[in-house]
Enzyme design. Sequence first.
Site, PDB file in Angstrom:
ATOM      1  N   HIS A 137      10.331 -12.004   2.335  1.00  0.00           N
ATOM      2  CA  HIS A 137      10.399 -11.147   3.517  1.00  0.00           C
ATOM      3  C   HIS A 137      10.062 -12.022   4.727  1.00  0.00           C
ATOM      4  CE1 HIS A 137       8.876  -8.023   6.294  1.00  0.00           C
ATOM      5  NE2 HIS A 137       9.499  -7.128   5.546  1.00  0.00           N
ATOM      6  N   GLN A 217       5.222  -5.167  -2.110  1.00  0.00           N
ATOM      7  CA  GLN A 217       6.106  -4.310  -2.920  1.00  0.00           C
ATOM      8  C   GLN A 217       5.600  -4.132  -4.345  1.00  0.00           C
ATOM      9  OE1 GLN A 217       8.450  -2.544  -1.695  1.00  0.00           O
ATOM     10  NE2 GLN A 217       8.503  -3.478   0.330  1.00  0.00           N
ATOM     11  N   LYS A 240       2.232   1.256   1.691  1.00  0.00           N
ATOM     12  CA  LYS A 240       3.247   1.222   0.637  1.00  0.00           C
ATOM     13  C   LYS A 240       2.644   1.678  -0.697  1.00  0.00           C
ATOM     14  CE  LYS A 240       5.740  -2.643   2.757  1.00  0.00           C
ATOM     15  NZ  LYS A 240       6.832  -2.011   3.514  1.00  0.00           N
TER      16      LYS A 240
END
Lengths: 420, 149
Positions: A137, A217, A240
């Site tokens: 990312h 993630q 998240k």
Amino acid sequence: MMTSGTTLLQNDDALQAWTMKLREQFPILNEHVHSKRLVYLDNAATTQKPESVLSAMEGYYRHLNSNIHRGVHFLSEQATEAYEGVREKLRSYINAAATGEIVFVRGTTEAINLVADSFGRAFVKAGDEVLISGMEHHSNIVPWQLLCERTGASLKVAPIDDRGEIIVEEFERLLNKRTRIVGLAHVSNALGTVNPVKHLIDLAHRHDIPVLVDGAQAGPHLRIDVRDLDCDFYALSAHKMYGPTGIGVLYGKQRLLESMPPYQGGGDMIRSVTFEKTVFNDLPYKFEAGTPSIAEGIGFGAALDFLTSLDWRAVSVHEHSLLEKASDALCNIPGVRIIGTAREKAGVVSFVLNDVHPHDIGTILDQEGIAVRTGHHCAQPVMLRYGIPATVRASFAVYNTKEEIEALIRGIYRVKEVFH
Amino acid sequence: MSDLRALYQEIILEHNKNPRNFKKMPEATRMLEGYNPLCGDHYTLYLKIVNDTIVDISFEGSGCAISKASASVMTTLLKGKTKAEAEKMFETFRLLVTGELKDMSFETLGKLGAFAGVSEFPARVKCASLAWHTMHNAIDAKTDVVSTE
């Protein structure tokens, strides 16, 4: 949640009931978008929040609001206890050795910037190298680029193959005596690849190179054990993981954090200040200047309670079945190409449809109440690797259902109708 | 679906599939890039301006249906127009896609009318406007890459 993972493994109905029970905890899932029931498949961007997180944050502002670490009064003591309690919860959740290794930050991005800045100032100089992978990312690329620019070090990138897996031999070949630090995603946000981080960390450690793992993630999909991974740094974002925005954590091995200079200066991070000399506070406070996001921290604690309450075998079975169902159904639609077909994946399916631009797909799905992410997912080098400008990304959480995957598939057929 | 049909009009889908004047123009007197990095919409606009008249216009690049169709329709409308006429049409288009255009029937709008539905999709206004803003800046002899994000 009372049902055991084994029962769920054997019984589709039980899994369904388990999911419906979980959904009841998320009020936003009852919302309607364009008169359609919301189908939220943008969980890799941010997950929704359970009632317990919302009420913990509101409860703090209603009953405990005060600044922490300084007041002798009742509220301040209570708020400090609540906030520090979350640090201990986090330590236990990721199995860190001590609470001094748990640094609160705004999120994964700030965690990586902290390391790039502070570790960089202590250990990185001209001629050195920083190694990352080709699937990172932007937040695990740009801080290192800034560091390299500042110091004259160079950024090396371990390439990925067509499936979207790091080519381990290439990674190993790039480790050398000039490499100062390695930054790797645990799970790729654009491709869903679960990287073999434990093995990659071991390879780096053979050269005495510390490794930072971007866990943004991984947090919602995997149980994380920093001591089992033996990573040197691990970065997470609460939002998240069913928690609020504005708070995250940097785990760092004590020995490393102690050898690093402060990131930002201010209150809370000092022991004593005179105009001549400032003595810094102990870990982790040395890295926590200023009043933190207290309500968000307390919300993070409630999110950790939610995660701890989950039957993780069921989470794994359920999320894999969603991923498999979505991938199989998408593969069967003529013109769909899935981007990222790693052997081990979590939570994300990225795809393109013929020459229909992902933004047009996103708009049409939105009219059906379906929220997906379209674009480059802050991973432009990944898009470049596959020669595409953007993808559609559907990403899953524990509360998603097979019916929602079916809605997505119907939505894609609608796109095909419009763009016949 | 009614809203969607308003956005994805036949004209838009058709221009997306078969964009007009979709080519490089070596003899262009102005050339300017339009790029929305978040979207990935990325075009180069070519203009041949003689005595304040756009005698030729073309574009190339890639992006979503809305941005590509908008660029394509724009090139068909502006060929042969003076700079002043082009600017006036740009203003009409801008008001149309932001939903601020009052008192104008679809007949007078002509092909531009196909973009009326864009105003119902705020996230897509930047797509529809990219080529037009690029044209506007090119006429002004500006050279910086144009973005509408």
